[in-house]
Design a protein around this motif. Structure first.
Motif, PDB file in Angstrom:
ATOM      1  N   LEU A   1       4.929  81.827 -45.554  1.00  0.00           N
ATOM      2  CA  LEU A   1       4.388  82.909 -45.428  1.00  0.00           C
ATOM      3  C   LEU A   1       3.126  83.273 -44.773  1.00  0.00           C
ATOM      4  CD1 LEU A   1       4.719  84.188 -49.142  1.00  0.00           C
ATOM      5  CD2 LEU A   1       6.123  85.230 -47.262  1.00  0.00           C
ATOM      6  N   ASN A  51       1.030  89.815 -48.167  1.00  0.00           N
ATOM      7  CA  ASN A  51       1.859  89.209 -47.186  1.00  0.00           C
ATOM      8  C   ASN A  51       2.355  89.931 -46.030  1.00  0.00           C
ATOM      9  OD1 ASN A  51       2.156  87.043 -49.209  1.00  0.00           O
ATOM     10  ND2 ASN A  51       4.084  87.715 -50.132  1.00  0.00           N
ATOM     11  N   ASP A 108      12.589  90.187 -48.251  1.00  0.00           N
ATOM     12  CA  ASP A 108      12.322  89.492 -49.846  1.00  0.00           C
ATOM     13  C   ASP A 108      11.002  89.678 -50.107  1.00  0.00           C
ATOM     14  OD1 ASP A 108      14.966  90.056 -50.292  1.00  0.00           O
ATOM     15  OD2 ASP A 108      15.229  87.749 -50.670  1.00  0.00           O
ATOM     16  N   LEU A 109      10.364  88.902 -49.052  1.00  0.00           N
ATOM     17  CA  LEU A 109       8.957  88.505 -49.212  1.00  0.00           C
ATOM     18  C   LEU A 109       7.831  89.413 -48.741  1.00  0.00           C
ATOM     19  CD1 LEU A 109       9.474  84.962 -49.081  1.00  0.00           C
ATOM     20  CD2 LEU A 109       9.340  86.197 -51.252  1.00  0.00           C
TER      21      LEU A 109
END
Length: 137
Positions: A21, A35, A134-135
């Motif tokens: 990330l 993030n 997703d992140l």
């Protein structure tokens, strides 16, 4: 931590990939982060790419005085280094693996990498899309 990505049944055609990330830590002393991107590297596929998306609202909630334009430039630089070529500056001639290791080296700046994770995938581009969704998003 290991993650199993998309791939064919039984593992046929799947290759090892690594990802990290990209985090924005506006006030290092507080340890709070957003993030803002993900970098995916798959040596077997010759793949290195980043997908960055800054949520300005989250960033400004952590630090109302954050340099949003500066953070955006730093995130764009991550994507440019992944792409290589002239826009990657001094990293332009480096192989993808070296550029990934440089981008994921620990640093104490407002834009910094998270730990490296690995998994298996048959499609690194789809894996980048999935991880970003997703992140980061």
């Amino acid at each position: 931590m290991s993650t199993v990505g998309t791939g064919a049944a039984g593992g046929a055609g799947r290759r090892v990939y690594e990802y990290a990330l990209v985090r924005v830590v506006p006030r290092i002393e507080r340890g709070e982060l957003v993030n803002a991107g993900v970098i995916v590297y798959c040596q077997a596929a010759g793949f290195l790419a980043a997908r960055c998306a800054l949520d300005e609202g989250r960033l400004l909630a952590l630090d109302p005085g954050a340099d949003v334009a500066g953070v955006r430039r730093a995130l764009e630089a991550v994507e440019m280094v992944c792409r290589g070529g002239a826009e990657a500056g001094p990293a332009r001639e480096e192989p993808a693996g070296r550029r990934f290791r440089w981008l994921t080296a620990p640093r104490s700046t407002i834009v910094q990498p998270g730990p490296i994770h690995s998994g298996l995938t048959a499609d690194p581009v789809a894996e980048l899309d999935r991880l970003a969704s997703d992140l980061v998003s």
